[in-house]
Design a protein around this motif. Structure first.
Motif, short mmCIF file in Angstrom:
data_model
loop_
_atom_site.label_atom_id
_atom_site.label_comp_id
_atom_site.label_asym_id
_atom_site.label_seq_id
_atom_site.Cartn_x
_atom_site.Cartn_y
_atom_site.Cartn_z
N LEU A 164 0.84 -1.21 0.00
CA LEU A 164 0.00 0.00 0.00
C LEU A 164 0.87 1.25 0.00
O LEU A 164 0.62 2.19 -0.77
N ARG A 165 1.88 1.30 0.85
CA ARG A 165 2.74 2.49 0.92
C ARG A 165 3.48 2.73 -0.39
O ARG A 165 3.54 3.86 -0.89
N GLU A 166 4.06 1.67 -0.96
CA GLU A 166 4.84 1.84 -2.18
C GLU A 166 3.94 2.19 -3.36
O GLU A 166 4.29 3.05 -4.18
N ALA A 167 2.78 1.55 -3.45
CA ALA A 167 1.85 1.87 -4.54
C ALA A 167 1.33 3.30 -4.41
O ALA A 167 1.18 4.00 -5.42
N ALA A 168 1.07 3.73 -3.19
CA ALA A 168 0.62 5.10 -2.98
C ALA A 168 1.70 6.10 -3.37
O ALA A 168 1.43 7.14 -3.98
N HIS A 169 2.95 5.78 -3.02
CA HIS A 169 4.07 6.65 -3.38
C HIS A 169 4.17 6.79 -4.90
O HIS A 169 4.32 7.90 -5.42
N LEU A 170 4.07 5.69 -5.60
CA LEU A 170 4.18 5.73 -7.06
C LEU A 170 2.97 6.40 -7.71
O LEU A 170 3.11 7.17 -8.67
N LEU A 171 1.78 6.12 -7.18
CA LEU A 171 0.58 6.68 -7.79
C LEU A 171 0.49 8.19 -7.60
O LEU A 171 0.14 8.92 -8.53
N THR A 172 0.81 8.66 -6.41
CA THR A 172 0.80 10.11 -6.20
C THR A 172 1.87 10.78 -7.05
O THR A 172 1.65 11.85 -7.62
N ALA A 173 3.04 10.13 -7.17
CA ALA A 173 4.10 10.70 -8.01
C ALA A 173 3.67 10.73 -9.47
O ALA A 173 3.99 11.68 -10.20
N HIS A 174 2.97 9.72 -9.91
CA HIS A 174 2.48 9.68 -11.30
C HIS A 174 1.59 10.88 -11.59
O HIS A 174 1.62 11.43 -12.70
N GLY A 182 1.06 7.84 7.67
CA GLY A 182 0.04 7.75 8.71
C GLY A 182 -1.35 8.02 8.15
O GLY A 182 -1.71 7.56 7.06
N LYS A 183 -2.13 8.80 8.88
CA LYS A 183 -3.50 9.07 8.45
C LYS A 183 -3.56 9.88 7.16
O LYS A 183 -4.60 9.91 6.48
N TRP A 184 -2.44 10.55 6.84
CA TRP A 184 -2.43 11.37 5.62
C TRP A 184 -2.22 10.54 4.37
O TRP A 184 -2.49 11.02 3.27
N LEU A 185 -1.74 9.29 4.50
CA LEU A 185 -1.57 8.48 3.30
C LEU A 185 -2.89 8.25 2.58
O LEU A 185 -2.99 8.53 1.38
N PRO A 186 -3.94 7.72 3.23
CA PRO A 186 -5.20 7.55 2.50
C PRO A 186 -5.81 8.86 2.03
O PRO A 186 -6.41 8.91 0.95
N ARG A 187 -5.65 9.93 2.79
CA ARG A 187 -6.24 11.21 2.38
C ARG A 187 -5.58 11.74 1.12
O ARG A 187 -6.25 12.15 0.17
N ARG A 188 -4.24 11.72 1.08
CA ARG A 188 -3.54 12.21 -0.10
C ARG A 188 -3.78 11.27 -1.29
O ARG A 188 -3.88 11.70 -2.44
N LEU A 189 -3.82 9.98 -1.02
CA LEU A 189 -4.02 8.99 -2.08
C LEU A 189 -5.37 9.19 -2.75
O LEU A 189 -5.47 9.21 -3.99
N LEU A 190 -6.42 9.37 -1.97
CA LEU A 190 -7.76 9.55 -2.54
C LEU A 190 -7.89 10.90 -3.25
O LEU A 190 -8.66 11.03 -4.21
N THR A 191 -7.16 11.90 -2.78
CA THR A 191 -7.17 13.20 -3.46
C THR A 191 -6.49 13.09 -4.82
O THR A 191 -6.98 13.65 -5.82
N ARG A 196 -8.43 4.68 -8.26
CA ARG A 196 -7.33 3.73 -7.98
C ARG A 196 -6.94 3.76 -6.51
O ARG A 196 -6.56 2.73 -5.95
N GLY A 197 -7.01 4.94 -5.89
CA GLY A 197 -6.72 5.02 -4.48
C GLY A 197 -7.69 4.21 -3.65
O GLY A 197 -7.28 3.48 -2.73
N LYS A 198 -8.96 4.30 -3.98
CA LYS A 198 -9.97 3.52 -3.25
C LYS A 198 -9.74 2.03 -3.44
O LYS A 198 -9.88 1.23 -2.50
N ALA A 199 -9.36 1.63 -4.66
CA ALA A 199 -9.11 0.21 -4.92
C ALA A 199 -7.94 -0.30 -4.08
O ALA A 199 -8.00 -1.41 -3.54
N LEU A 200 -6.88 0.49 -3.95
CA LEU A 200 -5.76 0.08 -3.11
C LEU A 200 -6.17 -0.04 -1.65
O LEU A 200 -5.82 -1.02 -0.97
N LEU A 201 -6.91 0.94 -1.15
CA LEU A 201 -7.31 0.91 0.25
C LEU A 201 -8.27 -0.24 0.54
O LEU A 201 -8.16 -0.91 1.58
N GLU A 202 -9.20 -0.49 -0.36
CA GLU A 202 -10.12 -1.60 -0.15
C GLU A 202 -9.41 -2.95 -0.27
O GLU A 202 -9.74 -3.91 0.42
N GLY A 203 -8.40 -3.01 -1.16
CA GLY A 203 -7.62 -4.23 -1.27
C GLY A 203 -6.82 -4.50 -0.01
O GLY A 203 -6.73 -5.64 0.46
#
Length: 241
Positions: A164-174, A182-191, A196-203
């Motif tokens: 989750l952390r590595e995919a979020a890092h790559l997706l936000t960078a993309h 921490g709590k900001w990972l899902p918030r930034r990811l969904l923004t 795709r962010g929701k799919a990662l979090l639900e997975g």
């Protein structure tokens, strides 16, 4: 006085009592947004006169923890650049979305505009080597998760967290977007990417609740396909000495 007003008053008292020489201060986080819980801390940026010592402190004030981000006007660009290089923008967002507690001479307003300019420019792009390493590392841990038996929950959960952390890092960078921890990972990811962010979090949740890695693996593969696909053989990285 409601709870939000009480927290603002508490933060103002903290700054006045502990930093009477401050040029100004900003209250950030949940306290500034009216979402603070009973145990939430106070995130306070304190702008100090040049020549003072920039630092980070955690104290207890009036029974509540307070995390203090202290810096001078001269040091502000350096702190903002560090925030930018980390791609998280912690202090930048405190300035951007925080509530001004005091700014008698307009110094906070000027520094705030500097912070907003850095936020608008966005985090730096990843280098080609960083993209390759990210793809390789994410692919490797996805393979490890596929091989982990569902009975070994410790391994599954540790791998799911990393994926989750590595995919979020790559997706936000993309998307050229800011990331978080921490709590900001899902918030930034969904923004950055709601679908795709929701799919990662639900997975990730499916691994945690049902020992099922298939949804997280599929969501991470979606991220990899944006970046050229999984990377296994052919990856090289120089040894760092």
């Amino acid at each position: 006085m409601n709870d939000s007003d009480a927290l603002v008053s508490q933060a103002r008292d903290l700054v006045k009592g502990r930093f009477p020489h401050a040029l100004g201060a900003v209250l950030g986080g949940s306290a500034a947004q009216g979402r603070a819980a009973a145990t939430s801390d106070l995130d306070v940026v304190v702008l100090l006169p040049d020549g003072d010592a920039s630092r980070r402190e955690v104290i207890r004030h009036d029974g509540r923890l307070a995390e203090l981000f202290l810096h001078t006007r001269a040091d502000a660009p350096q702190h903002f650049e560090r925030d930018r290089s980390l791609r998280r923008g912690t202090v930048l967002f405190l300035y951007d979305r925080g509530l001004v507690l005091a700014d008698p001479q307009g110094h906070v307003a000027r520094v705030r505009e500097q912070a907003r300019a850095v936020l608008a420019a966005g985090p730096p792009p990843l280098t080609p080597a960083e993209w390759e390493r990210g793809r390789y590392v994410l692919t490797s841990f996805m393979d490890d998760l596929a091989d982990a038996p569902p009975t070994d929950r410790h391994e599954q959960l540790a791998l799911a967290d990393f994926i989750l952390r590595e995919a979020a890092h790559l997706l936000t960078a993309h998307h050229g977007a800011w990331t978080g921890i921490g709590k900001w990972l899902p918030r930034r990811l969904l923004t950055a990417d709601p679908a795709r962010g929701k799919a990662l979090l639900e997975g990730h949740r499916a691994v945690a609740e049902h020992a099922d890695p298939t949804r997280l693996t599929a969501a991470a593969e979606q991220v990899l396909h944006l970046l050229g696909g999984p990377l296994r053989e052919g990856y090289t990285q120089p040894w760092q000495v």
